[in-house]
Design a protein around this motif. Sequence first.
Motif: not given
Lengths: 160, 264
Positions: A76-91
């Motif tokens: 849950e702490g891996m998303a960007n502050p705006d709630g969008s997927l973090g870099k690894i999640q997006q990949a």
Amino acid sequence: MTKVSMTVNGKTVSGEVEGRTLLVEFLREGLGLTGTHVGCDTSQCGACVVHVNGEATKSCTTFASLCDGAEVTTIEGMANPDGSLGKIQQAFQDHHGLQCGFCTPGMVMSAAALLKDNPKPTEAEVRHYLDGNICRCTGYHNIVKAIMAASGQDVSIAAE
Amino acid sequence: MYAFEIETPSTVQDAVAALKSEGAQALGGGHTLIPTLKSRLAAPEKLVALSGIDEIKGVRMGDDSRLCIGGGTTHATVAAEAAGHYPGLARLASLIGDPAVRNRGTIGGSLANNDPSACYPAGTLASGATIVTNAREIAADDFFQGMFTTALDEGEIITEVKFPIPEKSFYAKMLQPASRFPLTAVFVAKFADGVRVAVTGASESGVFRWAEAEAALSSDFSKAAVDALSAPPADGMIGDIHGTPEYRAHLVKVMTGRAVENAA
Ligand SMILES: Cc1cc2nc3c(=O)[nH]c(=O)nc-3n(C[C@H](O)[C@H](O)[C@H](O)COP(=O)(O)OP(=O)(O)OC[C@H]3O[C@@H](n4cnc5c(N)ncnc54)[C@H](O)[C@@H]3O)c2cc1C
Ligand code: FES
Ligand code: FES
């Protein structure tokens, strides 16, 4: 019961736990952070991996009370502050690094731990690092691809 | 898991005192003990966590040029910090389990447990290391006493392990990929005054020294010297779904040869 306080995804939290309460139980049942999964409960599958003081840790094989004062990061702490997927999640999304998604929280947390210490791993290093993360769906190739992509490397050569 | 309380001493002295109470057991990294508790194969009333005791953590060179590793040091720390001093041992640590296991599991826990397939008993026995406890020093040759059995007394804590550093060494591990433990593994250590060969994952009596290979390699440190030996007897070797006693006996010879070929 003893009181335990820790920082989870940047927020200070506390609760009452028994000696035998596992960190994963505290996260899921105490805090409602159900993104961390229990796959095997026998310390083998890695679905429950979180970071404790920056280190990849199986939360099913760690007592909550011994994490008093620790910094814990979960999926849950891996998303960007705006709630969008973090870099690894997006990949993982871009490269189809998941099918059912059950293993994914652990995969992403292990990948984050790897890239912190080794920002440009080779494909072999990625595979070695994922030794303790079991996926029953993907066959791993796309997970490896996603992690290579998240590290900013060419994925056309990886896992073909 | 049955219920228990956890104590968190910050010195060896306090831990030893806490372990004196009825039904108390030490907790290292928990990567053997917690799964055991979950399957209710152990029912301690109290766990004494060693993870808060700084004096038993870390890797340092001793005055007598032995490498001293605190009993509470994780496999990951040994892999990183022993590499410059004793690369064969650092590599052994880097091959244990997976990264999360290595971040938590400790050398003291591994030696105290003495699993017949564990990695550290092989490195410790082949090095002729000394196990230091809160009470005494125990030579590796006296420490391992068969499957899951050691010379440790009730409530005795491993505080440090002192490793003589060989001229050359290598740990050859045949992986059992489901458990990540060795199916069979061999640690070869070449010292100025002779070679020591320790085998794990093979014998029903746990880690052992392969005397014939030691004698042969002490006069000729080469793979050819291993090839000329017959494999040790299959009698007394572990037989399970992963391999027969004969297969394991064969692996002992093959892995010894690989360890010698790669020794550096
Ligand atoms: C998925 C997985 C893969 C693994 N793969 C391998 C592998 O490839 N090779 C390998 O060797 N091991 C492997 N292990 C085991 C791992 O290395 C354990 O961490 C280790 O065997 C036990 O160490 P621990 O610190 O976790 O001890 P614990 O589980 O906390 O304790 C084990 C026992 O030792 C006692 N103890 C703990 N510390 C001390 C001390 N300092 N002094 C005296 N007694 C103590 C405890 O009371 C208990 O009886 C694996 C484990 C898992 C879960
Ligand atoms: S649930 Fe923790 S390792 Fe499988
Ligand atoms: S995506 Fe289903 S287990 Fe990995």
